[in-house]
Scaffold this motif. Structure first.
Motif, PDB file in Angstrom:
ATOM      1  N   GLU B  68       0.835  -1.208   0.000  1.00 13.11           N
ATOM      2  CA  GLU B  68       0.000   0.000   0.000  1.00 13.11           C
ATOM      3  C   GLU B  68       0.868   1.256   0.000  1.00 13.11           C
ATOM      4  N   THR B 151      -5.894   6.894   4.611  1.00 22.58           N
ATOM      5  CA  THR B 151      -4.687   6.128   4.307  1.00 22.58           C
ATOM      6  C   THR B 151      -4.526   5.926   2.804  1.00 22.58           C
ATOM      7  N   VAL B 152      -5.412   6.501   2.014  1.00 20.06           N
ATOM      8  CA  VAL B 152      -5.339   6.294   0.563  1.00 20.06           C
ATOM      9  C   VAL B 152      -4.597   7.443  -0.115  1.00 20.06           C
ATOM     10  N   MET B 153      -4.091   7.135  -1.321  1.00 19.67           N
ATOM     11  CA  MET B 153      -3.204   8.063  -2.037  1.00 19.67           C
ATOM     12  C   MET B 153      -3.900   9.339  -2.479  1.00 19.67           C
ATOM     13  N   LYS B 154      -5.170   9.217  -2.830  1.00 20.94           N
ATOM     14  CA  LYS B 154      -5.893  10.379  -3.347  1.00 20.94           C
ATOM     15  C   LYS B 154      -7.153  10.561  -2.518  1.00 20.94           C
ATOM     16  N   ASN B 155      -7.324  11.764  -2.016  1.00 17.33           N
ATOM     17  CA  ASN B 155      -8.447  11.987  -1.115  1.00 17.33           C
ATOM     18  C   ASN B 155      -8.738  13.479  -1.076  1.00 17.33           C
TER      19      ASN B 155
END
Lengths: 497, 371
Positions: B68, B151-155
């Motif tokens: 991740e 915790t995600v790359m794009k937000n």
């Protein structure tokens, strides 16, 4: 179940006349539009589900015009909705019935391009692709490339923190904007960031980027440019199972590679676009991956070899590497034209934008397949697999009320699933008006209160793009009452309201 | 980010301390290992003597799945522990943070917001801490816990508070947990040294950057330019051919870049006020007649000088940047360049949005304007 929105309704004509008169004391008549036939084209942005004719559209030509418009609006207490090219997909530029729609399209000059410093200073109405075109003679370009880059403006990109197919390697708007200038809602000049790599205070630029026009009106943007790679090549890999394609994405990342682009399309998506673009996609594959490398000739050769090895080891049934630029562009044509293709095979489509942890890809795609049955609607999937950003395209018919209701429920179900697996409701399209209710689910009350306080710190009058991006506590309380989830009330803590 | 039961007592202790302080308007100094005590202004205590809040007991990695490219950890986790863990998986922080001592923590690293040599490197593996921040959990000034980002790359849901926290020096709240994007370690790396003056050094680095050379760090000092190349094997080989100069062995290179990052190289072993001057990389020479060490392609210039603060700051401003008195403050000089009135007022209002009573690290960055 479209949200009841603030700022929608009939135009108050006496108010309109008063505001028009005030604006005309400063602006030429052709910069102030209020007749319905002139304002109608601004009634929606790229999210056409929501429409509202603005009370007034103003077209400033200079930074000084913007300041004066904001001062006049402040004196009269009128809301202001900033707008770039109107390509946004979440209704962020939806007009306000009692407000001014501030179009920044005429502020479209590239003010300065410094090839040594690799920066460009541009006005907000400059189109994303126009920056790269201006930089091209110097071997440079502006990296973030949203699919709408031909039309969308840098001001809109700043407002939405736009991404694109190459942001896995080159970053989002927030990583490529060095500074902005603009005005507060009261018309006070402000600047955030600088040509230096840091500043002496809080990094307020991080708040401005992605604030959807709710904190300031941006009138100038300093962007970072990057050298154009000598070469780019793309691998098209086929997989017999969607899960295998998902695992291959994780394996590429685990191998220490950051591809220039890493995109996935499922079979429904490839079959939807292939008749239109003739990209040569493998229509028998359950999913295909587009995996791009850019750099020098040697670097690309090294990386393509490394990626091919990983993809084969993880079950790719077929690999094709673009032999030349024309072929590479053809591979991408299908992906970049997925939205228009959806528009051709279906009367309407609804594009979702959740982002999920990569390891949840298989689970979420499986759930979407079940939802297609439940809601009786088709939903091809294209997505930025490298960063877990999904774009399910729900196909529906806007002339059929039942189809609209099912599409809406389908969309909400996908957004809620994105939250449930640890992701977010929007990776790059923004909250706008579209996902305002889902923010009530994604963030708890104390966190939402912080968002409201930040908004008030910049705009105590709450007149800058009201009703967008950040839900009021009241809206969430209403939504919580109406929304029963898995048999339980979503917001037990709001019962006391 | 779930809180495991064994961490609840530590969390409860922090919440209690903040609630008590908020009720009594008791100023707090957030301090873990104290490795960056020298940085910024002394906490002024605003209305009284500041009490210490030590987040170190709130420690440990919460989630780390190498595929991740994200790590989520509690703020009190030793920075060294995280770097060792991710290095074993062939990953690293793209901002190469300085520790400035063995006690450095994850939270302190983010709050200080300082990046090391890789900050101005080419490509996706380099940047500032803010470029890699994905999410954060914060204890605000009224004792409430807020959760920003994820915790995600794009937000793009909600304002991007996680990035704002990087470099906020504990003035917004107590950082409890953070999720930070990681980058793969380069396949290949090499360090070269060549002789040139500072103007030549910046011109070379600018030219190499425009040519996409795989430069991941640069340091110019006393007529020597040292350049690190990182990336695919072919990219590094190409870089070596272009840069030329003499090769540093892997051991020499590691020691050198660690010395630059931790400020243990000879240049920093002096007692003059040490200024951190941040300007556009292509800006002219500072020409302050004082010794300099330059990093980040010329965008970061360390200057040891007894010149008045006003002189150093005026020169930095002329060149489009700012100057921070980093170490050896002779006394009476504010550490950070003062802000414009509107900037100061906005900053104070944003601070008040998190910490309405002004209890956290008051004055560490700037004096709070009335709001």
């Amino acid at each position: 179940m479209q949200p009841v929105l603030e700022g929608m309704g009939a135009i108050d004509l006496p108010l309109q006349q008063r505001v028009v008169a005030a604006l005309r004391t400063y602006l030429p008549a052709d910069a102030v539009l209020f007749e319905a036939e002139q304002t109608r084209p601004y009634e929606c942005d790229g999210l056409t589900l929501y429409r509202q004719v603005p009370m007034i559209v103003v077209l400033p030509a200079t930074e000084a015009d913007v300041r004066e418009i904001l001062r006049i609006a402040s004196a009269l207490g009128v809301p202001v909705v900033p707008r770039g090219a109107g390509t946004g997909l979440s209704g962020g530029a939806l007009p306000h019935a009692a407000g001014i729609l501030l179009s920044l399209a005429k502020l479209n000059r590239v003010l300065e391009l410094d090839p040594e410093a690799r920066t460009a200073r541009v006005e907000p109405g400059v189109r994303n692709l126009a920056i790269s075109q201006a930089a091209e003679p110097f071997g440079l370009y502006y990296a973030p490339d949203p699919s709408s880059q031909v039309a969308c403006t840098i001001g809109g990109n700043v407002a939405e923190n736009s991404g694109g197919v190459h942001c896995l390697k080159y970053g989002l708007t927030v990583n490529n904007v060095l500074a902005v200038r603009g005005y507060t809602v009261l018309g006070e000049p402000v600047e955030f960031g600088s040509a230096a790599l840091d500043g002496p205070g809080l990094d307020l630029l991080s708040l401005i980027v992605g604030s959807e026009g709710t904190l300031i009106v941006v009138t100038e943007v300093l962007v970072r440019l990057v050298p154009k790679p000598v070469l780019a090549r793309c691998i098209m890999a086929s997989f017999a199972e969607v899960d295998a394609a998902g695992d291959a994405v994780a394996a590429v990342i685990a191998a220490g590679i950051i591809p220039a682009g890493l995109e996935m399309m499922d079979q429904a998506a490839t079959r939807m676009v292939e008749p239109f673009v003739k990209a040569g996609y493998d229509l028998e594959a359950a999913a295909i991956l587009l995996c791009e490398s850019d750099g020098t000739v040697d670097e690309v050769a090294e990386e393509i070899e490394r990626m091919s090895t990983v993809l084969r080891a993880h079950g790719a049934t077929r690999l094709a590497v673009s032999a030349n630029e024309a072929e590479r562009l053809r591979f991408w044509a299908g992906r970049k034209n997925a939205f228009p293709a959806a528009g051709r095979v279906s009367p309407d489509y609804y594009c979702m934008d959740g982002t999920i942890p990569r390891h949840q890809l298989g689970r979420v795609l499986g759930a979407i397949r079940d939802m297609e049955v439940k809601y009786n609607l088709r939903c091809p999937n294209v997505f930025h697999a490298g960063d877990g950003n999904l774009h399910p395209l729900i196909l529906f018919d806007a002339n059929d009320a039942d189809s609209v209701a099912r599409a809406d429920a389908f969309g909400v179900a996908i957004l809620e699933l994105s939250i449930a697996v640890g992701g977010t409701v929007t990776g790059e399209h923004g909250v706008g008006v579209e996902k305002i209710n889902q923010l009530c689910l994604q963030f708890d009350e104390v966190t939402r209160a912080a968002f409201i306080n930040i908004r008030l710190a910049f705009d105590p009058t709450q007149r800058l793009n009201p009703g967008k991006a950040i839900p009021t506590l009241h809206r969430c309380a209403e939504y919580g009452r109406a929304h029963v989830h898995h048999g339980a009330v979503a917001f037990p803590e709001l019962e006391r309201f | 980010m779930p809180t495991t039961p064994q961490h609840l007592p530590e969390l409860a202790r922090l919440v209690d301390q903040v609630c008590m302080a908020a009720a009594q308007r008791q100023p707090l100094t957030i301090r873990a290992g104290g490795t960056k005590d020298f940085y910024g202004n002394a906490v002024d205590g605003n209305t009284g003597v500041a009490e210490q809040l030590d987040p170190r007991s709130y420690s440990g990695v919460i989630a780390y799945q190498p595929t991740e490219l994200v790590i989520t950890a509690r703020a009190g986790t030793p920075l060294r522990e995280i770097e060792t863990l991710i290095a074993a998986q062939g990953q690293m922080f793209g901002f190469e943070p300085p520790h400035f001592g063995v006690g450095a923590t994850f939270g302190g690293c983010i709050a200080a917001g300082l990046a090391g040599p890789r900050r101005a490197g080419m490509g996706p593996a380099a940047g500032a801490i803010r470029d890699f921040m994905l999410g954060a959990r914060v204890l605000n000034g009224t004792g409430q816990i807020q959760q920003f980002g994820g915790t995600v790359m794009k937000n793009v849901a909600g304002y991007d508070v996680s990035r704002l926290l990087a470099g906020s020096m504990g003035t917004l709240g107590v950082l409890l947990e953070a999720s930070v994007k990681l980058v793969p370690r380069p396949f290949s790396e090499d360090t070269r040294r060549l002789a040139c003056d500072e103007v030549q050094a910046r011109a070379l680095l600018s030219r190499w950057a425009r040519a996409s050379l795989a430069v991941s760090a640069s340091c110019w000092c006393e007529g020597q330019l040292v350049v690190r190349l990182s990336g695919a094997h072919s990219a590094v080989m190409h870089g070596i051919a272009v840069v030329g100069g003499e090769d540093l062995s892997a051991a020499e290179a590691t020691a050198f870049w660690s010395g630059v990052r931790e400020q243990t190289v000879d240049f920093f072993a002096q007692s003059f006020p040490l200024w951190r001057v941040s300007v556009p990389a292509t800006a002219d020479s500072l020409a302050l007649g004082a010794p300099e060490l330059q990093e980040w392609g010329g965008a970061l210039r360390w200057v040891a000088t007894t010149l008045p603060a006003a002189t150093v700051r005026a020169r930095a401003a002329t060149l489009g940047g700012h100057a921070t008195l980093f170490r050896n403050n002779p006394g009476g000089v504010v550490a950070l360049t003062p802000l414009s009135a509107i900037q100061q007022s906005l900053e104070s209002r944003v601070r008040a949005a998190f910490d309405p009573h002004g209890i956290f690290n008051s004055g560490r960055m700037h004096a709070n304007a009335a709001c």
